[in-house]
Design a protein around this motif. Structure first.
Motif, PDB file in Angstrom:
ATOM      1  N   THR A  47      91.858 -29.260 -14.012  1.00  0.00           N
ATOM      2  CA  THR A  47      92.518 -29.511 -15.501  1.00  0.00           C
ATOM      3  C   THR A  47      92.791 -30.912 -15.625  1.00  0.00           C
ATOM      4  O   THR A  47      93.395 -31.636 -14.790  1.00  0.00           O
ATOM      5  CB  THR A  47      93.709 -28.401 -15.132  1.00  0.00           C
ATOM      6  OG1 THR A  47      93.566 -27.215 -14.821  1.00  0.00           O
ATOM      7  CG2 THR A  47      94.566 -28.272 -16.686  1.00  0.00           C
TER       8      THR A  47
ATOM      9  N   HIS B  74      94.758 -33.061 -18.235  1.00  0.00           N
ATOM     10  CA  HIS B  74      95.824 -33.097 -19.230  1.00  0.00           C
ATOM     11  C   HIS B  74      95.966 -34.299 -20.288  1.00  0.00           C
ATOM     12  O   HIS B  74      95.613 -35.344 -19.862  1.00  0.00           O
ATOM     13  CB  HIS B  74      97.493 -32.973 -18.533  1.00  0.00           C
ATOM     14  CG  HIS B  74      97.306 -31.768 -17.852  1.00  0.00           C
ATOM     15  ND1 HIS B  74      97.859 -30.591 -18.206  1.00  0.00           N
ATOM     16  CD2 HIS B  74      97.371 -31.669 -16.205  1.00  0.00           C
ATOM     17  CE1 HIS B  74      97.835 -29.557 -17.046  1.00  0.00           C
ATOM     18  NE2 HIS B  74      97.653 -30.158 -16.033  1.00  0.00           N
TER      19      HIS B  74
ATOM     20  N   SER C   2      94.847 -30.917 -10.660  1.00  0.00           N
ATOM     21  CA  SER C   2      95.404 -30.992 -11.997  1.00  0.00           C
ATOM     22  C   SER C   2      95.913 -32.507 -12.242  1.00  0.00           C
ATOM     23  O   SER C   2      96.629 -33.001 -11.468  1.00  0.00           O
ATOM     24  CB  SER C   2      96.739 -30.141 -12.232  1.00  0.00           C
ATOM     25  OG  SER C   2      97.209 -30.349 -13.384  1.00  0.00           O
TER      26      SER C   2
ATOM     27  N   THR D 292      87.805 -30.653 -18.132  1.00  0.00           N
ATOM     28  CA  THR D 292      88.193 -29.485 -17.644  1.00  0.00           C
ATOM     29  C   THR D 292      87.502 -28.221 -17.601  1.00  0.00           C
ATOM     30  O   THR D 292      86.412 -27.989 -18.296  1.00  0.00           O
ATOM     31  CB  THR D 292      89.489 -29.053 -18.598  1.00  0.00           C
ATOM     32  OG1 THR D 292      90.397 -29.905 -18.577  1.00  0.00           O
ATOM     33  CG2 THR D 292      89.822 -27.612 -18.178  1.00  0.00           C
TER      34      THR D 292
END
Lengths: 113, 113
Positions: free
Chosen positions: B110, B112, B12, B84
């Motif tokens: 992922t 962001h 992430s 992603t």
């Protein structure tokens, strides 16, 4: 269509029932593969058809699983006497004989109640 | 049995960061392929590497095959939210770049905004 087509997209059935999953490969692709994708096991090879050669069945988990490919095109994966551990996404892919590029369908999500 | 260990399992990060995903094995593979999969869809091939030490670039993605053909890496520069997805490495054996694939467990990335 231009891509690998699988049907049904979702299947819910009761434990002990038989199920049939269908795969329409890309036209002209002589190789066809079945894989299974589950949370615990990742993506696993099941069976591989190449032209008129005997299929490679080395990935089939039990004799409840079988597959056939008629006329060198459409393939059907059959699971007999389904068990809850058979719940997974079943993916089909096809490729040209001499290419490593496997084109995947969107899979059939199988849920065994 | 050939196994592919993929790491990390989850990643992430923030948009703009760089990342590397690793795929390792104790076995030699004839080819290593990298796929990207989005929810509800089948994997899509990104690249195939076949020669030990080979490096391939695809825009912001750089793929490397280890000299001994036992490992591979995927490096993404300046990651974007559109990157992603689930990244999968897969290998073939038997001296060819086609045939049944052995998959790693996958890396869920992922990014962001």
């Amino acid at each position: 269509g231009a891509g690998v087509s699988q049907s049904p997209s979702n299947k819910v059935t009761e434990k002990g029932k038989d199920v049939e999953l269908r795969c329409d490969p890309i036209s002209g692709h002589t190789a066809l593969y079945w894989y299974r994708q589950s949370l615990g096991q990742g993506l696993e090879f099941l069976i591989y058809f190449q032209g008129n050669s005997a299929p490679d069945k080395s990935g089939l988990p039990s004799d409840r699983f079988s597959a056939e490919r008629t006329g060198g095109s459409v393939s059907t994966l059959t699971i007999q006497r389904t068990q809850q551990e058979d719940s997974a996404v079943y993916l089909c892919a096809s490729s040209l004989a001499s290419s490593g590029a496997q084109h995947f369908g969107d899979g059939t999500r199988l849920s065994i109640l | 049995t050939q196994l592919l260990e993929q790491s990390p399992q989850f990643l992430s990060i923030q948009e703009g960061e760089n990342l590397t995903v690793y795929c390792n094995s104790s076995s030699v593979f004839s080819s290593l392929q990298w796929y990207r999969q989005e929810p509800g869809e089948g994997p899509v091939l990104l690249v195939t590497v076949v020669t030990g030490g080979e490096v391939k670039k695809l825009k912001r993605l750089t793929f490397q095959f280890g000299d001994a053909r036992k490992d591979s890496s995927l490096h993404i520069t300046a990651a974007q939210p559109g990157d992603t997805g689930l990244y999968l490495c897969a290998g073939t054996t038997g001296g060819t770049s086609y045939g049944k694939l052995t998959f790693g467990q996958g890396t869920i990335l992922t990014v962001h905004p």
